[in-house]
Scaffold this motif. Structure first.
Motif, PDB file in Angstrom:
ATOM      1  N   GLN A  37      32.635  -1.340  22.288  1.00 14.75           N
ATOM      2  CA  GLN A  37      33.234  -2.818  22.308  1.00 14.75           C
ATOM      3  C   GLN A  37      33.665  -1.575  20.522  1.00 14.75           C
ATOM      4  N   ALA A  38      35.129  -2.028  20.337  1.00 12.21           N
ATOM      5  CA  ALA A  38      35.564  -1.539  18.822  1.00 12.21           C
ATOM      6  C   ALA A  38      35.118  -2.760  17.876  1.00 12.21           C
ATOM      7  N   ILE A  39      35.765  -1.905  16.720  1.00 13.22           N
ATOM      8  CA  ILE A  39      35.421  -2.409  15.361  1.00 13.22           C
ATOM      9  C   ILE A  39      36.170  -2.185  14.695  1.00 13.22           C
ATOM     10  N   PHE A  40      37.162  -3.110  14.201  1.00 11.21           N
ATOM     11  CA  PHE A  40      38.870  -2.806  12.814  1.00 11.21           C
ATOM     12  C   PHE A  40      38.496  -2.644  11.583  1.00 11.21           C
ATOM     13  N   LEU A  41      38.746  -1.982  10.852  1.00  5.72           N
ATOM     14  CA  LEU A  41      38.202  -1.977   9.381  1.00  5.72           C
ATOM     15  C   LEU A  41      39.148  -2.042   8.809  1.00  5.72           C
ATOM     16  N   GLY A  42      39.972  -3.414   9.563  1.00  2.00           N
ATOM     17  CA  GLY A  42      41.142  -3.897   8.475  1.00  2.00           C
ATOM     18  C   GLY A  42      42.638  -3.330   8.144  1.00  2.00           C
ATOM     19  N   VAL A  58      44.903  -6.040  18.242  1.00  2.00           N
ATOM     20  CA  VAL A  58      43.763  -6.242  17.711  1.00  2.00           C
ATOM     21  C   VAL A  58      43.547  -8.042  18.245  1.00  2.00           C
ATOM     22  N   LYS A  59      44.647  -8.195  17.820  1.00  5.53           N
ATOM     23  CA  LYS A  59      43.523  -9.469  18.420  1.00  5.53           C
ATOM     24  C   LYS A  59      42.743 -10.523  19.333  1.00  5.53           C
ATOM     25  N   ASP A  60      44.327  -9.678  20.004  1.00  9.72           N
ATOM     26  CA  ASP A  60      43.555  -9.840  21.627  1.00  9.72           C
ATOM     27  C   ASP A  60      42.364  -9.227  22.517  1.00  9.72           C
ATOM     28  N   MET A  61      42.860  -7.979  21.386  1.00  5.51           N
ATOM     29  CA  MET A  61      40.837  -7.507  22.294  1.00  5.51           C
ATOM     30  C   MET A  61      40.072  -8.077  21.436  1.00  5.51           C
ATOM     31  N   GLN A  68      35.582  -6.605  17.400  1.00  7.97           N
ATOM     32  CA  GLN A  68      35.375  -7.459  16.204  1.00  7.97           C
ATOM     33  C   GLN A  68      36.651  -6.972  15.259  1.00  7.97           C
ATOM     34  N   ALA A  69      36.912  -7.024  13.749  1.00  8.61           N
ATOM     35  CA  ALA A  69      37.766  -6.844  12.896  1.00  8.61           C
ATOM     36  C   ALA A  69      37.374  -7.700  11.309  1.00  8.61           C
ATOM     37  N   ILE A  70      37.656  -6.613  10.665  1.00  9.45           N
ATOM     38  CA  ILE A  70      37.132  -7.858   9.127  1.00  9.45           C
ATOM     39  C   ILE A  70      38.681  -7.338   8.292  1.00  9.45           C
ATOM     40  N   MET A  71      38.635  -7.676   6.677  1.00  9.77           N
ATOM     41  CA  MET A  71      39.676  -8.027   6.292  1.00  9.77           C
ATOM     42  C   MET A  71      39.752  -7.133   5.097  1.00  9.77           C
ATOM     43  N   GLY A  72      41.295  -6.792   5.393  1.00  6.63           N
ATOM     44  CA  GLY A  72      41.221  -5.239   4.422  1.00  6.63           C
ATOM     45  C   GLY A  72      42.313  -5.943   3.234  1.00  6.63           C
ATOM     46  N   ASN A  73      41.861  -5.177   2.425  1.00  9.08           N
ATOM     47  CA  ASN A  73      42.978  -5.932   0.691  1.00  9.08           C
ATOM     48  C   ASN A  73      44.110  -6.525   1.552  1.00  9.08           C
ATOM     49  N   HIS A  74      44.990  -5.592   2.601  1.00 14.13           N
ATOM     50  CA  HIS A  74      46.573  -6.326   2.785  1.00 14.13           C
ATOM     51  C   HIS A  74      46.609  -7.583   3.804  1.00 14.13           C
ATOM     52  N   GLU A  75      45.703  -8.098   4.691  1.00 11.80           N
ATOM     53  CA  GLU A  75      45.543  -9.447   4.726  1.00 11.80           C
ATOM     54  C   GLU A  75      45.031  -9.909   4.142  1.00 11.80           C
ATOM     55  N   PHE A  76      44.186  -9.857   2.480  1.00  9.92           N
ATOM     56  CA  PHE A  76      43.706 -10.661   2.312  1.00  9.92           C
ATOM     57  C   PHE A  76      45.243 -10.934   0.958  1.00  9.92           C
ATOM     58  N   ASN A  77      45.962  -9.589   0.515  1.00  7.93           N
ATOM     59  CA  ASN A  77      47.066 -10.178  -0.618  1.00  7.93           C
ATOM     60  C   ASN A  77      48.195 -11.414   0.369  1.00  7.93           C
ATOM     61  N   ALA A  78      48.647 -10.999   2.074  1.00  8.31           N
ATOM     62  CA  ALA A  78      49.308 -11.657   3.051  1.00  8.31           C
ATOM     63  C   ALA A  78      48.926 -13.150   3.319  1.00  8.31           C
ATOM     64  N   VAL A  79      47.655 -12.673   3.415  1.00  8.99           N
ATOM     65  CA  VAL A  79      47.181 -15.266   2.900  1.00  8.99           C
ATOM     66  C   VAL A  79      47.511 -15.014   1.090  1.00  8.99           C
ATOM     67  N   CYS A  80      47.546 -14.440   0.149  1.00  5.88           N
ATOM     68  CA  CYS A  80      47.130 -14.806  -1.039  1.00  5.88           C
ATOM     69  C   CYS A  80      48.902 -15.001  -1.703  1.00  5.88           C
TER      70      CYS A  80
END
Ligand SMILES: [Mn+2]
Length: 297
Positions: A37-42, A58-61, A68-80
């Motif tokens: 299984q791959a794990i993506f660090l955001g 990534v999302k399809d996987m 599995q994937a965790i949130m990076g600061n860029h995804e957090f910033n995009a939501v904000c």
């Protein structure tokens, strides 16, 4: 057994090359491995040429259970950036020239696909901010037990995720959620002495420098902080800054720090996998098989 992959920042070709090198095959449109299984660090988005392609891979996987994937600061910033602040007006991340510039390539590439971007923003809101597995732990920038304890109590990714209520509790320095979120996704910082600055990757002058929390030697400023101003390199690390060597019951994997050169493990308890693919560096994976770690790039 896991293959942990560092910050991608829209570099789709490099991602596909690395997945193939790791033995993943695209079947029915989804990259997969029969036994891993791959794990993506955001930090999937911003900067690179194929942000949309990276998000689909990534999302399809993840949706198919191959990653599995965790949130990076860029995804957090995009939501904000996309979420209106109902308390003070405006958005949780201001639409200033500097902040738009950091996010521009994502906004441009999704301009013809607004519904898709909404779908990915919803997905970002529900990403976990850390993972604890049998042989390893993952966070985008910094593992601190107190911060993780706070997140376990207060951040429920699958239910509320980055709700308005959650963001309202962490978007300013004095709020209780600021430190756990900020440090987990962006890492701990240290205020430089009066009149000293560092220049960040975007060319912006900053009064704070980032601590190399995973370093095994932290006696001088040159050893203990990132991009240390020349004048301070030989100064001792000031009192109040943690000089102890980070240890953990399981190795912690993280990205975020734009390392350069040949990927290496300097502290087997804390392993950075970000080697600046968005600046001509490498996309790096750590392969864990029966507790043994090897770096692949
Ligand atoms: Mn980052």
């Amino acid at each position: 057994m896991y293959d942990i992959i560092g910050d991608i920042h829209g570099h789709g070709d490099e991602l596909e090359i690395l997945l193939q090198k790791l033995g993943y095959q695209r079947l029915n449109g989804v990259y997969q491995h029969p036994s891993r299984q791959a794990i993506f660090l955001g930090d999937f988005i911003d900067r690179g040429p194929n942000i949309r392609g990276v998000l689909h891979i990534v999302k399809d996987m993840v949706d198919s259970g191959f990653a599995q994937a965790i949130m990076g600061n860029h995804e957090f910033n995009a939501v904000c950036f996309a979420t209106k602040n109902k308390i003070e007006g405006g958005y949780f991340r201001e639409h200033s020239v500097e902040k738009i510039k950091q996010h521009l390539r994502t906004l441009e590439q999704f301009r013809p696909f607004p519904k898709e971007w909404d779908m990915f923003l919803t997905w970002f809101k529900h990403l976990p901010m850390f993972l604890e597995l049998d042989h390893c732990k993952m966070v985008h920038a910094y593992w601190n037990d107190d911060n993780i304890t706070w997140l376990k109590k207060n951040y429920r990714p699958t239910e509320e995720g980055l709700s308005h209520e959650f963001l309202a509790n962490c978007y300013q320095k004095e709020l209780p959620g600021f430190k756990p979120v900020e440090e987990s996704l962006k890492g701990p910082e240290h205020k430089l002495p009066e009149g000293q600055y560092m220049v960040d990757k975007e060319g912006i002058l900053r009064e704070e420098c980032r601590l190399r929390w995973w370093a095994t030697e932290k006696e001088t400023m040159g050893q203990g902080v990132m991009e240390c101003p020349e004048a301070l390199v030989d100064d001792p690390i000031p009192d109040g800054v943690d000089r102890s060597v980070f240890t953990s019951d399981r190795p912690v994997f993280f990205g975020h720090y734009w390392l350069s050169g040949i990927p290496e493990i300097v502290n087997e308890h804390a392993i950075c996998l970000d080697y600046s693919v968005a600046k001509g560096g490498r996309l790096v994976a750590a392969r864990i098989t029966e507790g043994k770690i090897s770096l692949i790039y």
